[in-house]
Design a protein around this motif. Structure first.
Motif, PDB file in Angstrom:
ATOM      1  N   GLU A  36       0.832  -1.203   0.000  1.00 15.23           N
ATOM      2  CA  GLU A  36       0.000   0.000   0.000  1.00 15.23           C
ATOM      3  C   GLU A  36       0.868   1.255   0.000  1.00 15.23           C
ATOM      4  N   MET A  37       1.969   1.211   0.760  1.00 14.14           N
ATOM      5  CA  MET A  37       2.875   2.340   0.831  1.00 14.14           C
ATOM      6  C   MET A  37       3.516   2.599  -0.535  1.00 14.14           C
ATOM      7  N   SER A  38       4.003   1.534  -1.171  1.00 18.80           N
ATOM      8  CA  SER A  38       4.629   1.669  -2.495  1.00 18.80           C
ATOM      9  C   SER A  38       3.631   2.176  -3.525  1.00 18.80           C
ATOM     10  N   ASP A  39       2.412   1.658  -3.465  1.00 15.09           N
ATOM     11  CA  ASP A  39       1.384   2.101  -4.410  1.00 15.09           C
ATOM     12  C   ASP A  39       1.080   3.583  -4.238  1.00 15.09           C
ATOM     13  N   THR A  40       1.055   4.040  -2.995  1.00 13.78           N
ATOM     14  CA  THR A  40       0.782   5.449  -2.738  1.00 13.78           C
ATOM     15  C   THR A  40       1.909   6.327  -3.284  1.00 13.78           C
ATOM     16  N   VAL A  41       3.147   5.916  -3.048  1.00 11.98           N
ATOM     17  CA  VAL A  41       4.290   6.672  -3.566  1.00 11.98           C
ATOM     18  C   VAL A  41       4.284   6.677  -5.092  1.00 11.98           C
ATOM     19  N   LYS A  42       3.923   5.537  -5.690  1.00 14.68           N
ATOM     20  CA  LYS A  42       3.872   5.444  -7.154  1.00 14.68           C
ATOM     21  C   LYS A  42       2.842   6.418  -7.714  1.00 14.68           C
ATOM     22  N   LYS A  43       1.677   6.518  -7.066  1.00 15.95           N
ATOM     23  CA  LYS A  43       0.648   7.460  -7.513  1.00 15.95           C
ATOM     24  C   LYS A  43       1.167   8.892  -7.427  1.00 15.95           C
ATOM     25  N   ILE A  44       1.879   9.192  -6.358  1.00 13.97           N
ATOM     26  CA  ILE A  44       2.426  10.542  -6.179  1.00 13.97           C
ATOM     27  C   ILE A  44       3.446  10.846  -7.269  1.00 13.97           C
ATOM     28  N   GLU A  45       4.335   9.888  -7.526  1.00 10.62           N
ATOM     29  CA  GLU A  45       5.357  10.084  -8.555  1.00 10.62           C
ATOM     30  C   GLU A  45       4.726  10.316  -9.928  1.00 10.62           C
ATOM     31  N   GLN A  46       3.781   9.474 -10.290  1.00 13.13           N
ATOM     32  CA  GLN A  46       3.168   9.577 -11.612  1.00 13.13           C
ATOM     33  C   GLN A  46       2.373  10.864 -11.764  1.00 13.13           C
ATOM     34  N   GLU A  47       1.709  11.294 -10.683  1.00 12.12           N
ATOM     35  CA  GLU A  47       0.947  12.545 -10.759  1.00 12.12           C
ATOM     36  C   GLU A  47       1.895  13.737 -10.870  1.00 12.12           C
ATOM     37  N   ALA A  48       3.013  13.682 -10.156  1.00 10.42           N
ATOM     38  CA  ALA A  48       3.995  14.767 -10.212  1.00 10.42           C
ATOM     39  C   ALA A  48       4.548  14.937 -11.626  1.00 10.42           C
ATOM     40  N   LEU A  49       4.688  13.832 -12.361  1.00 10.58           N
ATOM     41  CA  LEU A  49       5.223  13.889 -13.721  1.00 10.58           C
ATOM     42  C   LEU A  49       4.289  14.604 -14.695  1.00 10.58           C
ATOM     43  N   LYS A  50       3.075  14.874 -14.267  1.00 14.63           N
ATOM     44  CA  LYS A  50       2.143  15.610 -15.125  1.00 14.63           C
ATOM     45  C   LYS A  50       2.402  17.113 -15.085  1.00 14.63           C
ATOM     46  N   ARG A  51       3.428  17.498 -14.338  1.00 17.06           N
ATOM     47  CA  ARG A  51       3.855  18.907 -14.273  1.00 17.06           C
ATOM     48  C   ARG A  51       2.712  19.796 -13.799  1.00 17.06           C
TER      49      ARG A  51
END
Length: 483
Positions: A413-428
Motif C-alpha cells: 500500500e505504501m509503495s502504491d501510494t508513492v507510485k501514484k504521487i510520482e506519476q501525478e507529479a510527472l504531469k507537471r
C-alpha cells in the motif's frame, strides 16, 4: 491522421570503430527499415520529427544516451515510446552488462568501462522517460547474441544475452513497459536469405499491418508480438537449413515477450494509417503456447532496487534519517533531523551548503547515485532533472522494501501510494492538487520517514519541473509540522 503521441528511437550498430570483426551491416538495414515504416503516414503514422535514427558512426555511446535523455525531456505520461536496438551485448571486467555502440572499446571479449551503455545507465534513462507506454524491441538474440548467425558462419558467439534480471528491472522503470526480444535467451537470431534479418522482416511486416487486424484503428502491442512469434518461427523453419540449425544447436527461434503480470496491451501505432479511431480494447492477450514471460511486479521492483544498488546508483540500509551519504572520494555527510546536515571529513561548507565534489543540500536527492544507510556507498555525478527525479523515487521504493516489517503498515500500500504521487507529479502543471494532497497525507499517516523522503524528492532541485507537486508537498509538510 498522425499518431501524434508516438516517439521512437531506432538504433542499428552495424559497424564497430575499434573492432571491425564485430561489424554486422544488416543491422543498419534493419534499423532503417523500421524507421521508415514507423514514420510512414500510410502505416504507423509517427511524426517524422519524433523519430530518431542512429546507425553506424552516429550510433555512439554519447549520441544514444543523449537520445534517451531527449525522450525523457520531450515525452509526457500520455505518450507512446518505441525503442529498437540492434547490436551486440557484452560484459565489462566488473561483470556489468552493456549494450555496445559504434565507439565501444574492448579488452579481449570484454567491454572497456565507460565506452558502451551500461545496465545502470540504461535503467536510469528508461526510468526518466515519463511515457506510460514504452515498447523496447531488441534484435540481438535476447539483447546480445546476434552471433552465431548475425556474426557470420565461422564464429559461434560474439555477444552475450540480456540477463533475465536486467529485463525484469527494466519493467520497473515505469508504467506500461513491455520488452520483445528476437528470441529466447538460449536461442540465436538467424539472418535468413533476405535484405533484412528474419526478425526485422517480420517486425516491419507487422508494423505495416500484415498478418492480423487492427483494433479500433490501432496496432496492439500484443497482436504485434503474436504476429512476430509465428512469422519468425515459421520463417526459420522455411529458410534456415537443418544443417545450419544443427551447427548452431538451435532448431528454432522464438521471439519472447516480457511483461509485468497483469499488465494489459496498449496501442503502439496506427493500423495501416487509419484515420477513423475508436476506443482501444484492452481485453485481449497473446495465445497460449507463445514465448510469454510474466514477471510479478514485486519481483521486478526488488530486482530494480538490487540493480541500482551498485556503484553509481542507489544503496539503502534502512531509514534515510541519521544515515551517511558517501559520495565521490568517500566523503561523508550525515543527515540529522529535518533541516540539518552535519559533514564528515573532507567536506567543505560553502554558503550554508556542504560540498564534496557535488553539492548536497537538505532535502535534495541528486546525482547518478545516492547511498542511504549504514555503509552504503555511491558515486555521484550530474545528470538531467528527470533522471535525478527518477533516482530519488527509486531510492524511496528501495527504502520501503528495507523497512522492518510493521503489522500496522502494508508495504505494498505504501509503495502504491508513492507510485501514484510520482506519476501525478510527472504531469507537471497538469497534476491534480487534491489527489496529491490526499495521497501525501495518507503517506504521512502510514510512515513518517517515507513521507519525509518523498517530500524531499518533490521539493529538491531535481523536481523543478513538478511545480504543482512541489507546492502541495510544501503545504502538506507544513501541516505535519504544525500538528
Amino acid at each position: 491522421m498522425p499518431f501524434t503521441h508516438g516517439h521512437a528511437l531506432i538504433i542499428g550498430v552495424g559497424s564497430y570503430q575499434y573492432e571491425p570483426r564485430l561489424n554486422v551491416p544488416i543491422t543498419v538495414a534493419d534499423a532503417e527499415a523500421v524507421a521508415t515504416v514507423v514514420r510512414d503516414p500510410q502505416f504507423c503514422g509517427y511524426p517524422a520529427a519524433q523519430v530518431t535514427l542512429l546507425t553506424n558512426a552516429t550510433a555512439t555511446r554519447d549520441r544514444i544516451l543523449a537520445a534517451l535523455n531527449d525522450l525523457a525531456a520531450r515525452t509526457t505520461h500520455a505518450d507512446t515510446v518505441l525503442i529498437f536496438y540492434s547490436g551486440h551485448g557484452a560484459y565489462s571486467a566488473d561483470k556489468m552488462y552493456h549494450l555496445t555502440t559504434h565507439d565501444t572499446r574492448w579488452a579481449g571479449d570484454q567491454v572497456a568501462a565507460g565506452t558502451a551503455v551500461s545496465q545502470p545507465e540504461l535503467l536510469d534513462r528508461l526510468r526518466a522517460i515519463p511515457a506510460q507506454r514504452l515498447l523496447l524491441l531488441i534484435n540481438a538474440c535476447h539483447a546480445g547474441e546476434l552471433s552465431p548467425v548475425l556474426g557470420g558462419s565461422e564464429q559461434l558467439s560474439i555477444g552475450q544475452p540480456l540477463p533475465a534480471h536486467t529485463a525484469d528491472a527494466i519493467l520497473a522503470t515505469g508504467s506500461g513497459r513491455i520488452i520483445i526480444t528476437a528470441c529466447r535467451e538460449q536461442q540465436v537470431s538467424y539472418i535468413g536469405p533476405g535484405p533484412l534479418t528474419i526478425f526485422a522482416q517480420a517486425l516491419t511486416d507487422g508494423l505495416r499491418g500484415h498478418g492480423f487486424s487492427g483494433r479500433a484503428g490501432y496496432i496492439s502491442v500484443f497482436d504485434l508480438y503474436t504476429h512476430l512469434y509465428f512469422a519468425v518461427t515459421d520463417a526459420v523453419q522455411r529458410h534456415v537449413t537443418p544443417a545450419q540449425r544443427q551447427l548452431h544447436r538451435c532448431d528454432t527461434q522464438e521471439p519472447e515477450l516480457t511483461v509485468l503480470k497483469g499488465v494489459g496491451p496498449f496501442p503502439v501505432a496506427l493500423y495501416r494509417g487509419a484515420t477513423t479511431l475508436g476506443d482501444f480494447p484492452a481485453d485481449h492477450a497473446p495465445p497460449a503456447g507463445v514465448a510469454l514471460r510474466e514477471v510479478p511486479p514485486e519481483h521486478s521492483q526488488w530486482v530494480f532496487a538490487q540493480s541500482i544498488s551498485g556503484a553509481g546508483a542507489v544503496g539503502i540500509g534502512g531509514s534515510a534519517s541519521n544515515s551517511p551519504i558517501i559520495t565521490g572520494t568517500h566523503n561523508t555527510v550525515i543527515q540529522s533531523g529535518r533541516d540539518t546536515i552535519r559533514a564528515g571529513r573532507d567536506v567543505n561548507q560553502i554558503g550554508g551548503d556542504y560540498v564534496a565534489g557535488d553539492k548536497i543540500t537538505t532535502g535534495n536527492i541528486s546525482g547518478t547515485g545516492i547511498a542511504i544507510g549504514s555503509h552504503a556507498q555511491a558515486i555521484v555525478q550530474q545528470s538531467s532533472d528527470h533522471a535525478a527525479f527518477a533516482r530519488a523515487f527509486a531510492a524511496i521504493y528501495a527504502a520501503i522494501k528495507a523497512r522492518p516489517e510493521d503489522p500496522n503498515v502494508d508495504k505494498t500500500e505504501m509503495s502504491d501510494t508513492v507510485k501514484k504521487i510520482e506519476q501525478e507529479a510527472l504531469k507537471r502543471d497538469q497534476a491534480n492538487e487534491h489527489k496529491l494532497t490526499r495521497w501525501l497525507r495518507n503517506l504521512a499517516a502510514m510512515a513518517d520517514d517515507i513521507f519525509e523522503v518523498t517530500v524531499a524528492a518533490l521539493t529538491g532541485p531535481q523536481a523543478a519541473f513538478a511545480t504543482v507537486a512541489r507546492k502541495v508537498a510544501e503545504k502538506v509538510r507544513k501541516e505535519q509540522n504544525d500538528e
